[in-house]
Design an enzyme around this catalytic site. Structure first.
Site, PDB file in Angstrom:
ATOM      1  N   ASN A 181       0.842  -1.194   0.000  1.00 32.65           N
ATOM      2  CA  ASN A 181       0.000   0.000   0.000  1.00 32.65           C
ATOM      3  C   ASN A 181       0.879   1.245   0.000  1.00 32.65           C
ATOM      4  O   ASN A 181       1.797   1.378   0.813  1.00 32.65           O
ATOM      5  CB  ASN A 181      -0.887   0.058   1.239  1.00 32.65           C
ATOM      6  N   GLU A 182       0.582   2.138  -0.924  1.00 27.39           N
ATOM      7  CA  GLU A 182       1.219   3.452  -1.032  1.00 27.39           C
ATOM      8  C   GLU A 182       2.736   3.419  -0.855  1.00 27.39           C
ATOM      9  O   GLU A 182       3.287   4.087   0.029  1.00 27.39           O
ATOM     10  CB  GLU A 182       0.572   4.440  -0.051  1.00 27.39           C
TER      11      GLU A 182
ATOM     12  N   ASN B  69      -5.307   5.312  -4.824  1.00 26.84           N
ATOM     13  CA  ASN B  69      -5.857   6.061  -3.689  1.00 26.84           C
ATOM     14  C   ASN B  69      -5.880   7.545  -4.053  1.00 26.84           C
ATOM     15  O   ASN B  69      -4.874   8.089  -4.498  1.00 26.84           O
ATOM     16  CB  ASN B  69      -4.988   5.874  -2.441  1.00 26.84           C
TER      17      ASN B  69
ATOM     18  N   TYR C  69      -7.068  16.330   0.793  1.00 27.07           N
ATOM     19  CA  TYR C  69      -5.671  16.776   0.885  1.00 27.07           C
ATOM     20  C   TYR C  69      -5.322  17.726  -0.257  1.00 27.07           C
ATOM     21  O   TYR C  69      -4.473  18.587  -0.119  1.00 27.07           O
ATOM     22  CB  TYR C  69      -4.712  15.588   0.870  1.00 27.07           C
TER      23      TYR C  69
ATOM     24  N   GLU D   1      -9.017   3.966  -2.287  1.00 25.20           N
ATOM     25  CA  GLU D   1      -9.239   4.829  -1.116  1.00 25.20           C
ATOM     26  C   GLU D   1      -9.726   6.182  -1.588  1.00 25.20           C
ATOM     27  O   GLU D   1      -9.197   6.744  -2.550  1.00 25.20           O
ATOM     28  CB  GLU D   1      -7.942   5.063  -0.324  1.00 25.20           C
TER      29      GLU D   1
ATOM     30  N   TRP E 177     -12.429   5.081   2.178  1.00 28.25           N
ATOM     31  CA  TRP E 177     -11.512   5.111   3.324  1.00 28.25           C
ATOM     32  C   TRP E 177     -12.163   5.948   4.411  1.00 28.25           C
ATOM     33  O   TRP E 177     -12.391   7.103   4.195  1.00 28.25           O
ATOM     34  CB  TRP E 177     -10.160   5.712   2.921  1.00 28.25           C
TER      35      TRP E 177
ATOM     36  N   LYS F 286     -11.744   9.371   9.228  1.00 28.34           N
ATOM     37  CA  LYS F 286     -12.392   9.167   7.929  1.00 28.34           C
ATOM     38  C   LYS F 286     -13.405   8.027   7.957  1.00 28.34           C
ATOM     39  O   LYS F 286     -13.967   7.673   6.921  1.00 28.34           O
ATOM     40  CB  LYS F 286     -11.346   8.931   6.839  1.00 28.34           C
TER      41      LYS F 286
HETATM   42  C1  BDP Z   1      -3.661   6.984   2.591  1.00 27.79           C
HETATM   43  C2  BDP Z   1      -3.186   5.746   3.329  1.00 27.79           C
HETATM   44  C3  BDP Z   1      -4.027   5.448   4.561  1.00 27.79           C
HETATM   45  C4  BDP Z   1      -4.284   6.726   5.332  1.00 27.79           C
HETATM   46  C5  BDP Z   1      -5.082   7.667   4.444  1.00 27.79           C
HETATM   47  C6  BDP Z   1      -5.407   9.004   5.131  1.00 27.79           C
HETATM   48  O1  BDP Z   1      -3.172   4.610   2.484  1.00 27.79           O
HETATM   49  O2  BDP Z   1      -3.378   4.494   5.355  1.00 27.79           O
HETATM   50  O3  BDP Z   1      -4.944   6.507   6.543  1.00 27.79           O
HETATM   51  O4  BDP Z   1      -4.316   7.964   3.310  1.00 27.79           O
HETATM   52  O5  BDP Z   1      -4.593   9.926   5.039  1.00 27.79           O
HETATM   53  O6  BDP Z   1      -2.567   7.715   2.206  1.00 27.79           O
HETATM   54  O7  BDP Z   1      -6.444   9.099   5.766  1.00 27.79           O
END
Ligand code: BDP
Length: 578
Positions: free
Chosen positions: A402-403, A453, A459, A491, A536, A556
């Site tokens: 992941n990421e 994601n 953001y 996500e 997410w 979230k």
């Molecule tokens: C993503 C990640 C996740 C974070 C989410 C966030 O995969 O684990 O919790 O963003 O920022 O970057 O809420």
């Protein structure tokens, strides 16, 4: 690796309960011989993370010692006995009666030891040293030097490379189990559909190579299919054909019971049973295909996270979460960002929920520092995960990371290595990684589907949903042009304070989250190559302390941490219930 089970020929007991515990901040326990047993321990619950059980333990990630004692159940002297740990985060070293059993690195995946030679009939002392420090050469990594080329390192405390709390300890049950000396050690089940028939291929591995009879019996839905093989060798195989098979799928999670028995003459000496769901999963062009039908994944990223127990296995929370998934109309989730408990996986099979099964490889970075070691660990995790979960019909995709911070050159070769490994271990399921760098994720070239994601309207384009969605729409089309395969938005979401309202909708309000999720889904539904959307997150969850994490929480969730619905949960229910 087979999960321990009890029947007339094998037995397992659970060592969960209250154990003794000591923090060891100066690392003196070994010198003092604590591995043979220590005094002055305080009570601790197993399984559960240690962090929320003690005032001074919350941010403590250093050495700690666990201890328990047990007697051997009656009749086990003649058996082979194993000790199995479901999950210890992060580094575990175990001793039984002062004899070192071994060490295991990585939380969330099981490991076991043959303890036959070390056991006493009564008065066994089991000691486990656990340590959860965050370091660049571990996976997931932590305490990384920030560097602008790596997309984003969370400035949080504790200093992880991931956004969830680094809970430590013995987080899943510790099981002691007895098998015959020449036991079944592994089963691999692969199912196919041929017209109306189901075909179930079973491969068995066992200890000992003398000639025995292996009987395979598949029962259920008014069918019983039996195959017998009498041969020497450490493996045996059977192909079972089920006429008019009742297929496994969400909505009708039909399971058959597979029982495999080893016999000498007419005498069975080992037996293991496994639920089997007959289903196929494939990718065809831009579509994800389950049992020959296109599939759209509706669901969430989740976490194993709950007050006080931290990441400890809690059956009531598992049952509750499946009830909420059903209530909201979801058909799937991803085990973000590590493998979930066996109990969670078993219920996914039983309740018909699809799972993207993820390794603990979150927040990888590709600077030289520790790179080789991280690859070794990622390979170990992929192997352990596939060995553990390969027989679950609910598991439809392997997620190998992941990421990752993939902008550096070694990323592509690193993932080629992991992808090839996953496909060699399991050619039947798609494999992928979940990315945030979009077009720059060159591993998309060979991954079976694209998982992206995106947090537009959060953001980026904060508070500006129109703008964010327009950019998202163009970005998805461009990504699909470059990597023409199915795409899952793995996500998207917004932090939301339960009970905070705003009209017109504003960031952090329940209205903003509800509107954002509904508008994302409306957009995604128009894209023919989009095979799903995972919000997410399912629930609010604990993370490190940071300026962007109110109360050390990621908010979230569409449900709160104690599982109450926010407005968005009701909105999703309307959308997904259609
Ligand atoms: C993503 C990640 C996740 C974070 C989410 C966030 O995969 O684990 O919790 O963003 O920022 O970057 O809420």
């Amino acid at each position: 690796m087979l999960y321990p089970q009890s029947n007339a020929l094998r037995q397992g007991i659970d060592l969960s309960g209250i154990w003794d515990f000591r923090f060891d901040p100066d690392g003196l326990g070994s010198e003092r011989g604590w591995f043979s047993g220590f005094s002055a321990g305080r009570p601790i619950a197993v399984p559960a993370s240690w962090n929320d059980q003690f005032e001074e333990g919350r941010d403590y990630l250093g050495h700690a010692w666990y201890q328990t004692s047990f007697n051997l159940p009656w009749g086990w002297e003649e058996r082979r006995v194993h000790l199995r740990f479901g999950s210890v985060n992060y580094l575990a070293e175990a001793w039984l009666n002062g004899v070192r059993l071994g060490q295991h690195e990585g939380g969330h995946l099981p490991f076991e030891y043959d303890v036959t030679a070390t056991l006493r009939r009564e008065g066994n002392t089991l000691v486990v040293r656990v340590e959860g420090e965050l370091a660049p050469d571990r996976v997931p990594p932590g305490n990384i030097r920030p560097d602008p080329l790596d997309t984003f390192i969370y400035p949080a405390y504790p200093s992880s490379s991931f956004d969830f709390f680094p809970f430590c300890g013995i987080q899943r049950p510790v099981l002691l189990y007895a098998t015959p000396h020449e036991a079944i050690t592994d089963l691999t089940v692969v199912t196919e559909i041929s017209g109306h028939d189901g075909r179930v291929g079973v491969r068995l591995a066992r200890v000992g190579g003398d000639k025995v009879t292996t009987r395979f019996t598949l029962r259920g839905h008014n069918a019983e299919v039996v195959a017998e093989v009498s041969a020497p060798g450490e493996t045996a195989e059977a192909d079972l054909t089920v006429p008019n098979a009742a297929l496994w799928a969400p909505g009708h999670p039909n399971l058959y019971d597979l029982t495999v028995e080893l016999r000498r003459g007419n005498e069975p000496f080992d037996r293991y049973s496994l639920p089997v769901g007959i289903r196929t999963i494939a990718i065809d062009g831009d579509a994800l295909i389950l049992n020959g039908q296109p599939l759209i994944l509706k669901g969430f990223g989740r976490h194993e996270d709950f007050p006080i127990i931290g990441r400890g296995q809690m059956p009531a929370v598992i049952v509750k979460d499946y009830a909420l998934l059903r209530w909201v109309g979801a058909n799937s989730f991803r085990t973000s960002h590590y493998p979930y408990s066996e109990q969670m996986m078993d219920l996914a099979d039983r309740l018909g929920v699809l799972v993207i099964d993820e390794t603990p490889a979150v927040g990888l970075f590709f600077r030289e520092e520790g790179l080789e070691r991280r690859l070794v660990l990622c390979r170990q995790y992929a192997q352990e995960l596939i060995a553990r979960d390969k027989n679950h019909p609910s598991v439809i995709i392997w997620s190998l990371a992941n990421e990752p911070h993939s902008r550096r050159a070694p990323a592509k070769a690193f993932f080629r290595n992991l992808y090839d490994l996953a496909k060699s271990l399991d050619p039947t399921r798609p494999a992928t990684i979940v990315s945030m760098v979009g077009e720059q994720e060159e591993a998309y070239e060979f991954m079976d589907l694209v998982c992206l994601n995106r947090y537009r309207g959060w953001y980026t384009e904060a508070g500006r949903l129109d703008e964010g969605l327009a950019i998202l729409s163009a970005e998805l089309d461009a990504l699909h042009d470059r990597y023409p395969k199915p795409l899952l938005l793995s996500e998207f979401g917004a932090d939301t304070i339960a009970g905070w309202h705003a009209q017109p909708p504003e960031m952090f309000s329940e209205e903003y989250q509800a509107e954002m999720l509904a508008r994302y889904i409306a957009l995604l539904r128009e894209k023919p190559y989009v095979v799903g959307y995972h919000v997410w997150n399912m629930c609010d969850f604990k993370t490190g302390q940071a300026v962007h994490r109110l109360g050390g929480m990621n908010l979230k969730g569409v449900f709160t941490r104690d599982r109450r619905p926010k407005l968005a949960a009701h909105r999703l229910r309307e959308l997904w219930g259609e």
